[in-house]
Design a protein around this motif. Structure first.
Motif, PDB file in Angstrom:
ATOM      1  N   ILE A   1      38.522  63.101  44.049  1.00 28.19           N
ATOM      2  CA  ILE A   1      38.943  62.465  42.797  1.00 28.19           C
ATOM      3  C   ILE A   1      39.328  63.504  41.760  1.00 28.19           C
ATOM      4  CG2 ILE A   1      36.721  62.205  41.615  1.00 28.19           C
ATOM      5  CD1 ILE A   1      39.390  59.480  41.884  1.00 28.19           C
ATOM      6  N   SER A   2      38.721  64.666  41.808  1.00 25.60           N
ATOM      7  CA  SER A   2      39.083  65.704  40.841  1.00 25.60           C
ATOM      8  C   SER A   2      40.505  66.217  41.073  1.00 25.60           C
ATOM      9  CB  SER A   2      38.090  66.864  40.888  1.00 25.60           C
ATOM     10  OG  SER A   2      38.225  67.599  42.088  1.00 25.60           O
ATOM     11  N   GLU A   3      40.978  66.096  42.300  1.00 27.86           N
ATOM     12  CA  GLU A   3      42.349  66.518  42.607  1.00 27.86           C
ATOM     13  C   GLU A   3      43.377  65.443  42.271  1.00 27.86           C
ATOM     14  OE1 GLU A   3      43.235  68.864  46.181  1.00 27.86           O
ATOM     15  OE2 GLU A   3      41.192  68.331  46.806  1.00 27.86           O
ATOM     16  N   LEU A   4      42.980  64.193  42.366  1.00 27.76           N
ATOM     17  CA  LEU A   4      43.938  63.105  42.211  1.00 27.76           C
ATOM     18  C   LEU A   4      43.862  62.395  40.867  1.00 27.76           C
ATOM     19  CD1 LEU A   4      43.686  61.499  45.738  1.00 27.76           C
ATOM     20  CD2 LEU A   4      45.429  63.042  44.871  1.00 27.76           C
ATOM     21  N   ALA A   5      42.729  62.485  40.206  1.00 24.77           N
ATOM     22  CA  ALA A   5      42.493  61.785  38.943  1.00 24.77           C
ATOM     23  C   ALA A   5      42.850  60.314  39.104  1.00 24.77           C
ATOM     24  CB  ALA A   5      43.244  62.447  37.813  1.00 24.77           C
ATOM     25  N   ASP A   6      43.564  59.752  38.157  1.00 25.95           N
ATOM     26  CA  ASP A   6      43.909  58.331  38.210  1.00 25.95           C
ATOM     27  C   ASP A   6      45.248  58.084  38.898  1.00 25.95           C
ATOM     28  OD1 ASP A   6      41.609  57.548  36.934  1.00 25.95           O
ATOM     29  OD2 ASP A   6      42.496  57.701  34.943  1.00 25.95           O
ATOM     30  N   ALA A   7      45.826  59.116  39.437  1.00 27.73           N
ATOM     31  CA  ALA A   7      47.155  58.993  40.039  1.00 27.73           C
ATOM     32  C   ALA A   7      47.168  58.087  41.269  1.00 27.73           C
ATOM     33  CB  ALA A   7      47.694  60.368  40.408  1.00 27.73           C
ATOM     34  N   ASN A   8      46.033  57.927  41.898  1.00 24.98           N
ATOM     35  CA  ASN A   8      45.986  57.144  43.116  1.00 24.98           C
ATOM     36  C   ASN A   8      44.910  56.063  42.994  1.00 24.98           C
ATOM     37  OD1 ASN A   8      45.171  56.326  45.835  1.00 24.98           O
ATOM     38  ND2 ASN A   8      46.737  57.785  46.464  1.00 24.98           N
ATOM     39  N   LYS A   9      45.330  54.850  42.776  1.00 20.46           N
ATOM     40  CA  LYS A   9      44.407  53.732  42.529  1.00 20.46           C
ATOM     41  C   LYS A   9      43.530  53.424  43.745  1.00 20.46           C
ATOM     42  CE  LYS A   9      46.030  52.901  38.410  1.00 20.46           C
ATOM     43  NZ  LYS A   9      45.440  53.615  37.325  1.00 20.46           N
ATOM     44  N   LYS A  10      44.087  53.476  44.955  1.00 20.28           N
ATOM     45  CA  LYS A  10      43.310  53.153  46.152  1.00 20.28           C
ATOM     46  C   LYS A  10      42.213  54.183  46.393  1.00 20.28           C
ATOM     47  CE  LYS A  10      47.011  50.711  48.595  1.00 20.28           C
ATOM     48  NZ  LYS A  10      47.927  50.782  49.742  1.00 20.28           N
ATOM     49  N   VAL A  11      42.541  55.447  46.239  1.00 18.12           N
ATOM     50  CA  VAL A  11      41.548  56.504  46.429  1.00 18.12           C
ATOM     51  C   VAL A  11      40.503  56.421  45.323  1.00 18.12           C
ATOM     52  CG1 VAL A  11      41.172  59.003  46.475  1.00 18.12           C
ATOM     53  CG2 VAL A  11      43.103  58.009  47.729  1.00 18.12           C
ATOM     54  N   SER A  12      40.939  56.216  44.093  1.00  6.66           N
ATOM     55  CA  SER A  12      39.999  56.074  42.970  1.00  6.66           C
ATOM     56  C   SER A  12      39.030  54.928  43.222  1.00  6.66           C
ATOM     57  CB  SER A  12      40.754  55.826  41.662  1.00  6.66           C
ATOM     58  OG  SER A  12      41.525  56.945  41.309  1.00  6.66           O
ATOM     59  N   LYS A  13      39.531  53.837  43.766  1.00 10.23           N
ATOM     60  CA  LYS A  13      38.688  52.676  44.070  1.00 10.23           C
ATOM     61  C   LYS A  13      37.653  53.016  45.139  1.00 10.23           C
ATOM     62  CE  LYS A  13      38.872  47.846  45.439  1.00 10.23           C
ATOM     63  NZ  LYS A  13      39.100  47.224  46.708  1.00 10.23           N
ATOM     64  N   ALA A  14      38.051  53.736  46.173  1.00 12.94           N
ATOM     65  CA  ALA A  14      37.117  54.121  47.239  1.00 12.94           C
ATOM     66  C   ALA A  14      36.007  55.028  46.693  1.00 12.94           C
ATOM     67  CB  ALA A  14      37.864  54.820  48.377  1.00 12.94           C
ATOM     68  N   VAL A  15      36.371  55.944  45.818  1.00  9.75           N
ATOM     69  CA  VAL A  15      35.382  56.838  45.213  1.00  9.75           C
ATOM     70  C   VAL A  15      34.436  56.034  44.324  1.00  9.75           C
ATOM     71  CG1 VAL A  15      35.048  58.779  43.622  1.00  9.75           C
ATOM     72  CG2 VAL A  15      36.855  58.877  45.362  1.00  9.75           C
ATOM     73  N   LEU A  16      34.995  55.158  43.504  1.00  8.85           N
ATOM     74  CA  LEU A  16      34.183  54.335  42.611  1.00  8.85           C
ATOM     75  C   LEU A  16      33.211  53.459  43.402  1.00  8.85           C
ATOM     76  CD1 LEU A  16      33.504  53.379  39.759  1.00  8.85           C
ATOM     77  CD2 LEU A  16      35.331  51.674  40.004  1.00  8.85           C
ATOM     78  N   GLU A  17      33.649  52.894  44.502  1.00  8.96           N
ATOM     79  CA  GLU A  17      32.773  52.057  45.329  1.00  8.96           C
ATOM     80  C   GLU A  17      31.601  52.861  45.880  1.00  8.96           C
ATOM     81  OE1 GLU A  17      35.361  50.245  48.225  1.00  8.96           O
ATOM     82  OE2 GLU A  17      36.129  48.795  46.769  1.00  8.96           O
ATOM     83  N   HIS A  18      31.871  54.091  46.323  1.00 14.12           N
ATOM     84  CA  HIS A  18      30.793  54.935  46.846  1.00 14.12           C
ATOM     85  C   HIS A  18      29.788  55.254  45.744  1.00 14.12           C
ATOM     86  CE1 HIS A  18      28.725  58.029  49.146  1.00 14.12           C
ATOM     87  NE2 HIS A  18      28.832  58.800  48.073  1.00 14.12           N
ATOM     88  N   LYS A  19      30.276  55.677  44.609  1.00 15.97           N
ATOM     89  CA  LYS A  19      29.389  56.053  43.506  1.00 15.97           C
ATOM     90  C   LYS A  19      28.660  54.843  42.934  1.00 15.97           C
ATOM     91  CE  LYS A  19      30.034  60.398  43.762  1.00 15.97           C
ATOM     92  NZ  LYS A  19      28.929  61.275  44.181  1.00 15.97           N
ATOM     93  N   THR A  20      29.304  53.691  42.923  1.00 14.90           N
ATOM     94  CA  THR A  20      28.648  52.468  42.446  1.00 14.90           C
ATOM     95  C   THR A  20      27.503  52.089  43.376  1.00 14.90           C
ATOM     96  OG1 THR A  20      30.673  51.712  41.371  1.00 14.90           O
ATOM     97  CG2 THR A  20      29.028  50.031  41.883  1.00 14.90           C
ATOM     98  N   TRP A  21      27.705  52.248  44.683  1.00 11.72           N
ATOM     99  CA  TRP A  21      26.638  51.963  45.648  1.00 11.72           C
ATOM    100  C   TRP A  21      25.422  52.843  45.366  1.00 11.72           C
ATOM    101  CZ3 TRP A  21      23.860  54.819  49.090  1.00 11.72           C
ATOM    102  CH2 TRP A  21      23.073  54.100  49.995  1.00 11.72           C
ATOM    103  N   LEU A  22      25.646  54.130  45.144  1.00  7.48           N
ATOM    104  CA  LEU A  22      24.546  55.056  44.887  1.00  7.48           C
ATOM    105  C   LEU A  22      23.851  54.717  43.567  1.00  7.48           C
ATOM    106  CD1 LEU A  22      22.963  57.564  45.741  1.00  7.48           C
ATOM    107  CD2 LEU A  22      24.696  58.940  44.541  1.00  7.48           C
ATOM    108  N   ARG A  23      24.631  54.446  42.553  1.00  7.93           N
ATOM    109  CA  ARG A  23      24.059  54.077  41.250  1.00  7.93           C
ATOM    110  C   ARG A  23      23.213  52.816  41.379  1.00  7.93           C
ATOM    111  NH1 ARG A  23      27.505  52.362  35.909  1.00  7.93           N
ATOM    112  NH2 ARG A  23      25.725  52.215  34.488  1.00  7.93           N
ATOM    113  N   LYS A  24      23.713  51.842  42.110  1.00 10.55           N
ATOM    114  CA  LYS A  24      22.983  50.589  42.313  1.00 10.55           C
ATOM    115  C   LYS A  24      21.670  50.837  43.066  1.00 10.55           C
ATOM    116  CE  LYS A  24      23.528  45.892  44.001  1.00 10.55           C
ATOM    117  NZ  LYS A  24      24.324  44.957  44.774  1.00 10.55           N
ATOM    118  N   PHE A  25      21.693  51.732  44.041  1.00 10.23           N
ATOM    119  CA  PHE A  25      20.465  52.087  44.754  1.00 10.23           C
ATOM    120  C   PHE A  25      19.407  52.550  43.767  1.00 10.23           C
ATOM    121  CE2 PHE A  25      17.876  55.674  46.158  1.00 10.23           C
ATOM    122  CZ  PHE A  25      17.096  55.075  47.133  1.00 10.23           C
ATOM    123  N   PHE A  26      19.763  53.484  42.898  1.00  5.83           N
ATOM    124  CA  PHE A  26      18.795  53.999  41.930  1.00  5.83           C
ATOM    125  C   PHE A  26      18.368  52.916  40.936  1.00  5.83           C
ATOM    126  CE2 PHE A  26      20.654  58.286  43.024  1.00  5.83           C
ATOM    127  CZ  PHE A  26      19.511  58.762  43.651  1.00  5.83           C
TER     128      PHE A  26
END
Length: 182
Positions: free
Chosen positions: A107-132
């Protein structure tokens, strides 16, 4: 069966390249050359480098969650699970030679330029946040925002361990979380 092996060869090559040199520095032609497939073969499996990246993130997400949640078998105590997550992080960073978080690196390489990749990253991080958040909600005597605090400390320790190539800050974050839980 040959189709699966070809796809796996492409993904193994792309995964290694994305992980070692980054998304932007990895080109389609390099993936083709190093995986030993023809250009037309690669495009039979993936329409674009973005599709390869999404597959890479999805596969990484699945593997990471399996490893991360493996300590559920050891304990069901939320305090222990939260602290063990830092032990997992420390072990994972050392085993991965401090390359950091695949998701944050991409995500640091792509920033908001790629919505699909940004969504995949957000889903992973949201899962971890929800776990905590879920584990923290089971604790008594901690503020409602405690799960988010743990998530921030976990992520910060992850990033700084990559920068410093050391797990000392993971230990510091774990100790802080332990003290906060009482």
């Amino acid at each position: 069966m040959a189709k699966k092996r070809t796809r796996k060869a492409i993904m193994d090559t792309a995964s290694e390249l994305f992980h070692k040199q980054g998304y932007n520095a990895t080109g389609i032609n390099q993936i083709i050359d190093e995986s030993g497939v023809a250009k037309s073969t690669l495009y039979q499996h993936f329409r674009s480098k973005e599709d390869i990246c999404l597959c890479y993130l999805n596969e990484t997400d699945e593997r990471w969650k399996v490893k991360f949640t493996s300590f559920y078998e050891i304990s069901d105590d939320p305090r222990e699970l939260i602290l063990m997550s830092f032990d997992f992080l420390k072990e994972w960073l050392i085993g991965d030679n401090y390359r950091g978080c695949v998701f944050l690196n991409i995500i640091s390489e792509l920033a908001d330029a790629n919505k699909k990749v940004s969504k995949a990253v957000l889903e992973h991080k949201t899962w971890l946040r929800k776990f905590f958040q879920e584990e923290a909600a089971k604790l008594t005597g901690v503020p409602a925002s405690f799960g988010d605090v743990v998530f921030i400390l976990f992520e910060g320790a992850l990033i700084e361990s990559q920068v410093h190539r050391d797990t000392h800050l993971v230990d510091c974050a774990r100790e802080t979380v332990s003290k906060m839980m009482g």
